[in-house]
Motif scaffolding. Structure first.
Motif, PDB file in Angstrom:
ATOM      1  N   PRO A  38      38.733  15.429 -51.702  1.00 50.13           N
ATOM      2  CA  PRO A  38      38.331  14.057 -52.034  1.00 50.13           C
ATOM      3  C   PRO A  38      39.378  13.376 -52.896  1.00 50.13           C
ATOM      4  CG  PRO A  38      36.563  15.610 -52.467  1.00 50.13           C
ATOM      5  CD  PRO A  38      37.780  16.425 -52.183  1.00 50.13           C
ATOM      6  N   ARG A  39      39.690  12.114 -52.597  1.00 44.08           N
ATOM      7  CA  ARG A  39      40.711  11.399 -53.347  1.00 44.08           C
ATOM      8  C   ARG A  39      40.197  10.073 -53.909  1.00 44.08           C
ATOM      9  NH1 ARG A  39      45.860  13.502 -52.201  1.00 44.08           N
ATOM     10  NH2 ARG A  39      45.813  15.004 -50.496  1.00 44.08           N
ATOM     11  N   ALA A  40      38.981   9.682 -53.569  1.00 46.81           N
ATOM     12  CA  ALA A  40      38.480   8.384 -54.011  1.00 46.81           C
ATOM     13  C   ALA A  40      37.935   8.480 -55.425  1.00 46.81           C
ATOM     14  CB  ALA A  40      37.374   7.909 -53.065  1.00 46.81           C
ATOM     15  N   SER A  41      37.932   7.354 -56.111  1.00 44.71           N
ATOM     16  CA  SER A  41      37.328   7.270 -57.431  1.00 44.71           C
ATOM     17  C   SER A  41      36.435   6.044 -57.437  1.00 44.71           C
ATOM     18  CB  SER A  41      38.426   7.138 -58.500  1.00 44.71           C
ATOM     19  OG  SER A  41      39.109   5.921 -58.299  1.00 44.71           O
ATOM     20  N   ASP A  42      35.867   5.717 -58.594  1.00 42.07           N
ATOM     21  CA  ASP A  42      34.974   4.565 -58.654  1.00 42.07           C
ATOM     22  C   ASP A  42      35.693   3.261 -58.342  1.00 42.07           C
ATOM     23  OD1 ASP A  42      32.915   6.138 -59.177  1.00 42.07           O
ATOM     24  OD2 ASP A  42      32.767   5.696 -61.339  1.00 42.07           O
ATOM     25  N   GLU A  43      36.962   3.180 -58.722  1.00 45.27           N
ATOM     26  CA  GLU A  43      37.696   1.933 -58.489  1.00 45.27           C
ATOM     27  C   GLU A  43      38.399   1.939 -57.132  1.00 45.27           C
ATOM     28  OE1 GLU A  43      38.368   3.728 -61.475  1.00 45.27           O
ATOM     29  OE2 GLU A  43      36.698   2.609 -62.372  1.00 45.27           O
ATOM     30  N   VAL A  44      38.860   3.118 -56.767  1.00 47.61           N
ATOM     31  CA  VAL A  44      39.673   3.204 -55.553  1.00 47.61           C
ATOM     32  C   VAL A  44      38.880   3.963 -54.480  1.00 47.61           C
ATOM     33  CG1 VAL A  44      41.836   4.054 -54.583  1.00 47.61           C
ATOM     34  CG2 VAL A  44      41.774   3.223 -56.942  1.00 47.61           C
ATOM     35  N   TYR A  45      38.528   3.259 -53.443  1.00 48.18           N
ATOM     36  CA  TYR A  45      37.770   3.930 -52.389  1.00 48.18           C
ATOM     37  C   TYR A  45      38.035   3.254 -51.052  1.00 48.18           C
ATOM     38  CZ  TYR A  45      34.617   0.054 -53.433  1.00 48.18           C
ATOM     39  OH  TYR A  45      34.098  -1.174 -53.654  1.00 48.18           O
ATOM     40  N   ASP A  46      37.607   3.925 -50.037  1.00 47.32           N
ATOM     41  CA  ASP A  46      37.802   3.439 -48.660  1.00 47.32           C
ATOM     42  C   ASP A  46      39.274   3.134 -48.370  1.00 47.32           C
ATOM     43  OD1 ASP A  46      35.169   3.828 -48.294  1.00 47.32           O
ATOM     44  OD2 ASP A  46      34.611   1.725 -48.036  1.00 47.32           O
ATOM     45  N   GLU A  47      39.559   1.959 -47.860  1.00 49.31           N
ATOM     46  CA  GLU A  47      40.904   1.623 -47.423  1.00 49.31           C
ATOM     47  C   GLU A  47      41.909   1.716 -48.568  1.00 49.31           C
ATOM     48  OE1 GLU A  47      41.256   1.490 -44.165  1.00 49.31           O
ATOM     49  OE2 GLU A  47      43.398   1.400 -44.617  1.00 49.31           O
ATOM     50  N   ALA A  48      41.448   1.431 -49.782  1.00 52.72           N
ATOM     51  CA  ALA A  48      42.338   1.429 -50.948  1.00 52.72           C
ATOM     52  C   ALA A  48      42.933   2.806 -51.227  1.00 52.72           C
ATOM     53  CB  ALA A  48      41.567   0.933 -52.178  1.00 52.72           C
ATOM     54  N   VAL A  49      42.224   3.850 -50.810  1.00 52.30           N
ATOM     55  CA  VAL A  49      42.733   5.210 -51.008  1.00 52.30           C
ATOM     56  C   VAL A  49      44.066   5.372 -50.274  1.00 52.30           C
ATOM     57  CG1 VAL A  49      42.281   7.662 -50.563  1.00 52.30           C
ATOM     58  CG2 VAL A  49      40.421   6.145 -51.278  1.00 52.30           C
ATOM     59  N   TYR A  50      44.097   4.842 -49.046  1.00 51.62           N
ATOM     60  CA  TYR A  50      45.308   4.965 -48.239  1.00 51.62           C
ATOM     61  C   TYR A  50      46.423   4.086 -48.790  1.00 51.62           C
ATOM     62  CZ  TYR A  50      42.675   7.590 -44.837  1.00 51.62           C
ATOM     63  OH  TYR A  50      41.926   8.555 -44.227  1.00 51.62           O
ATOM     64  N   ALA A  51      46.058   2.909 -49.304  1.00 50.84           N
ATOM     65  CA  ALA A  51      47.063   2.015 -49.860  1.00 50.84           C
ATOM     66  C   ALA A  51      47.708   2.653 -51.106  1.00 50.84           C
ATOM     67  CB  ALA A  51      46.420   0.675 -50.227  1.00 50.84           C
ATOM     68  N   ARG A  52      46.899   3.305 -51.902  1.00 46.00           N
ATOM     69  CA  ARG A  52      47.379   3.932 -53.129  1.00 46.00           C
ATOM     70  C   ARG A  52      48.219   5.168 -52.827  1.00 46.00           C
ATOM     71  NH1 ARG A  52      44.964   3.912 -58.303  1.00 46.00           N
ATOM     72  NH2 ARG A  52      44.245   1.843 -57.831  1.00 46.00           N
ATOM     73  N   GLN A  53      47.853   5.883 -51.744  1.00 49.04           N
ATOM     74  CA  GLN A  53      48.554   7.145 -51.441  1.00 49.04           C
ATOM     75  C   GLN A  53      49.077   7.145 -50.013  1.00 49.04           C
ATOM     76  OE1 GLN A  53      46.489  10.646 -53.084  1.00 49.04           O
ATOM     77  NE2 GLN A  53      44.916   9.195 -53.776  1.00 49.04           N
TER      78      GLN A  53
END
Lengths: 208, 538
Positions: free
Chosen positions: A75-90
């Motif tokens: 799992p890589r998501a957090s409360d602020e970063v989830y869904d599509e943002a996970v891929y954008a961040r990483q």
């Protein structure tokens, strides 16, 4: 069938959607060109066998995993970063993940005509998988003998669910052809006449 | 003509008929029990009847748990595949399959079936040419009785064959028996194949009458005029204007024989000793027995008893009972046979006779008069046949005579059918060129031996199990005809079977109306010239 659109020239126009990474006489596994976007369950695809011959198959399963069988995703998501943002961040994730789909072979284009039996040879490894155009879907689904092959498929998805998904796809590709759907339904009832439960599963699954 | 395919043969036996699985999309509701269909075998075409229908399912689970909320789509998909229907088809006639053509005229006529087709022979709807091949086309000897339930084409009966044997017209009251009989009589009169003697017991045939629908229909006298003579028992009928009674008939006591009286045992309330007493009386007095017996005083009776050893009490009881005959207004002490002989002479000339009972419609009248008249008629016919056999000259050949009686069970029930002249006629077939058309609503009351001799049966709806059984006496394929008979409509549908039709068929009977009169009129003009020649010689 010596139709122009079936020749190699036209074939290249249809979209390449994946590359074969595992192959056998009854089916193959391909990696999708785009992550998270395998062809729809039940849709018709084709692979060149050499010359003007093609193998046709129906998408039977899709999954997105790590190419390394030993590694599981964490799992890589957090409360602020989830869904599509996970891929954008990483962004490296798109490199370490891929989307696979498996295909059940249901026919081939051989000696100028469409055959609804298994192709004589398995498709070659690393060959491209193409999406079929509506026109090709229409032509291939004129006869419904290949429903038997689909029902015999041993995959993760129950065969009747696969068949229902396929019929839905073809119905859509044929522009909501009610007469065809009725014919398909009759074929289903005839094939599954000894198994009322599975038959009803398909019928409820394809009811418009 | 394109034939509509209904299904394929999947099973069968020669005795039980064929099982046909209906094609998806063909509904049992499009078919009728008794419908005429065609099975196309490899070498033959089989003309068949639908005898039964079944609903089937390939999977028992479906029957146990039917899709309750199934959409029309699912029901449609199941129909014809998982759930399907079969029909039982009984081949009746077959003919070799010619080239794929509708011209069946040149081929040999259909034969009785002697084989059945193999698997996957196709069942088709019958076309007009199929009906034509089997039932023939309307002409002088083929009379259209009506049309099949599903098509608007005439179904004909072969009148030449009809008059060859005795026939039966059956049906519950209100199923249109008398209209059927009118139709048949019109057909026979029009064709000139036989002469008719009709006992019009309920005043139905000779003159116009209001039908159950409230329409006034024409009587046969109006339709055929001088071709048809009306004899009436009712002396007042002749006086009534516009009825056209030709002769008033009287019965003489001298014409009444012992068997006539014994036949009336039930009506006259005769005792068991009557037969012996009547025997003694005829021994003593011969043909005059009845008038002399009725004229006896009590002293005469005791003298007679003394002389012949009869029982006085029973003899006077017999006399009291027989006085009822004497009291009938049309009975006279002595009447010449010449009236009946003239009647037969008219029949000889090709005229038809209706015996009109008028207001005398008690069973006593029917039985007494019908018996006396028919016995004389048959006697004369017998003489004619014997003469013909002697001379073998075509001029002496008697015209076939068809006698129509209503309430036939009164004359032909097992107790009396051996005594009445009608029983004799029914049994001896056409030996003397006389046949019967029995009309009845209770066929079970008729002697089974008589029933089995009937050539052609025309029957409307019957519901009583015994009546159905009786009508089908001596008919092959009874079990499946029974279903057909039970499913007939109350009005205007009849089952034709027997000698005059190649195979049993249900028809919607022809309307007895202006159109029919006109059709007869057309025939009349054609044959008028012939009739003049027949009646008056060249």
């Amino acid at each position: 069938m010596t139709d122009e659109s079936m020749t190699n020239g036209t074939m290249t126009k249809s979209q390449r959607i994946g590359e074969i990474v595992e192959t056998s006489t009854t089916g193959f596994v391909a990696v999708s060109k785009t992550l998270h976007q395998p062809p729809a369950l039940g849709s018709l695809v084709k692979v060149q066998l050499g010359g003007e011959d093609y193998a046709y198959g129906v998408v039977a399963f899709g999954t997105t995993v790590s190419p390394d069988p030993g590694r599981r995703a964490v799992p890589r998501a957090s409360d602020e970063v989830y869904d599509e943002a996970v891929y954008a961040r990483q962004p490296q994730l798109t490199r370490v993940l891929h989307t696979e789909f498996s295909v059940v072979l249901v026919g081939c284009f051989e000696d100028g005509s469409i055959r609804q039996h298994l192709p004589p040879h398995p498709p070659r490894l690393h060959y491209d998988v193409h999406e079929c155009t509506s026109d090709e879907v229409r032509r291939f689904s004129e006869r419904l003998v290949y429903f038997r092959l689909l029902l015999d498929a041993q995959g993760q998805v129950p065969a009747e669910q696969l068949l229902a998904a396929h019929i839905r796809q073809v119905y859509r590709a044929r522009g909501h052809d009610a007469a065809w759907l009725e014919r398909a339904a009759r074929q289903v009832t005839s094939l599954l006449r000894d198994d009322y439960d599975r038959m009803m599963t398909v019928l409820y699954g394809i009811e418009p | 003509m394109a034939r509509k395919r209904l299904g394929v043969v999947t099973d069968g036996a020669f005795n039980a008929g064929l099982t046909v699985r209906l094609d998806p999309g063909v509904s049992t509701e499009e078919m009728r029990i008794g419908e005429f269909v065609v099975v196309e075998g490899e070498g033959n075409r089989y003309f068949s009847l639908i005898s039964d229908m079944q609903l089937r399912a390939t999977d028992a689970a479906l029957l146990a748990d039917p899709p309750r909320e199934a959409s029309p789509f699912i029901a449609q998909a199941l129909r014809g595949t998982t759930t399907y229907a079969t029909v039982q088809v009984k081949p009746m006639l077959m003919m070799p399959r010619g080239a794929d053509t509708d011209f069946l005229v040149d081929l040999e006529p259909p034969q009785p079936v002697r084989t059945i087709p193999m698997h996957f022979a196709e069942l088709h709807e019958a076309t007009e040419s199929d009906f034509g091949a089997v039932f023939g086309h309307e002409d002088r000897t083929h009379f259209a009785m009506g049309k099949p339930l599903t098509m608007d084409i005439p179904i004909c009966i072969n009148l030449a064959r009809l008059v060859e044997r005795s026939n039966g017209v059956f049906g519950q009251s209100g199923t249109g028996k008398s209209f059927l009989v009118r139709l048949l009589l019109c057909g026979v009169i029009e064709s000139g194949l036989a002469v008719n003697l009709v006992f019009d017991m309920h005043d139905e045939y000779a003159f116009g009458k209001e039908s159950e629908d409230g329409v006034f229909v024409k009587g046969l006298k109006h339709l055929f005029g001088s071709k048809l003579l009306v004899y009436s028992l009712d002396e007042k009928a002749q006086a009534r204007g516009g009825r056209g009674v030709d002769v008033t008939l009287q019965i003489g006591l001298n014409q009444i024989e012992a068997e006539d009286v014994l036949l009336l045992a039930e009506e006259l309330n005769l005792r068991a000793t009557a037969e012996a007493n009547v025997g003694l009386l005829t021994d003593a007095y011969g043909a005059d027995w009845l008038s002399r017996f009725l004229a006896m005083s009590p002293t005469d009776i005791s003298a007679f008893c003394e002389q012949y050893g009869a029982h006085e009490g029973s003899l006077s009881a017999l006399q009291r009972n027989l006085k009822r005959i004497e009291r009938r207004p049309y009975v006279v002490p002595e009447a010449p046979f010449s009236v009946i002989d003239e009647m037969v002479a008219a029949l000889d000339k090709g005229q038809h006779v209706i015996l009109h009972f008028g207001r005398y419609d008690h069973p006593l009248d029917h039985m007494l008069v019908a018996n006396v008249v028919t016995r004389r008629v048959r006697h004369l016919y017998r003489e004619k046949v014997e003469r013909y056999e002697q001379t073998q000259s075509p001029a002496d050949k008697p015209r076939p005579l068809m006698i129509t009686i209503e309430e036939a069970h009164k004359f032909l029930n097992p107790a009396v059918s051996r005594q009445t002249i009608f029983g004799v006629i029914a049994r001896e077939l056409r030996k003397y060129h006389v046949t019967l058309t029995v009309v009845d609503q209770r066929p079970s009351g008729i002697d089974s031996e008589v029933l089995s001799q009937l050539g052609t049966r025309i029957t409307g709806k019957l519901t009583d199990e015994r009546d159905i059984e009786a009508v089908l006496t001596g008919v092959s394929g009874r079990s499946f005809l029974r279903g057909t008979l039970e499913s007939l409509d109350t009005r205007e549908q009849v089952l034709l079977m027997g000698h005059a039709v190649p195979m049993p068929i249900v028809v919607q009977t022809r309307k007895y109306d202006e159109v029919f009169y006109a059709a007869l009129g057309a025939g009349e003009k054609r044959s008028a010239q012939l009739d003049i020649v027949e009646l008056f010689g060249e």
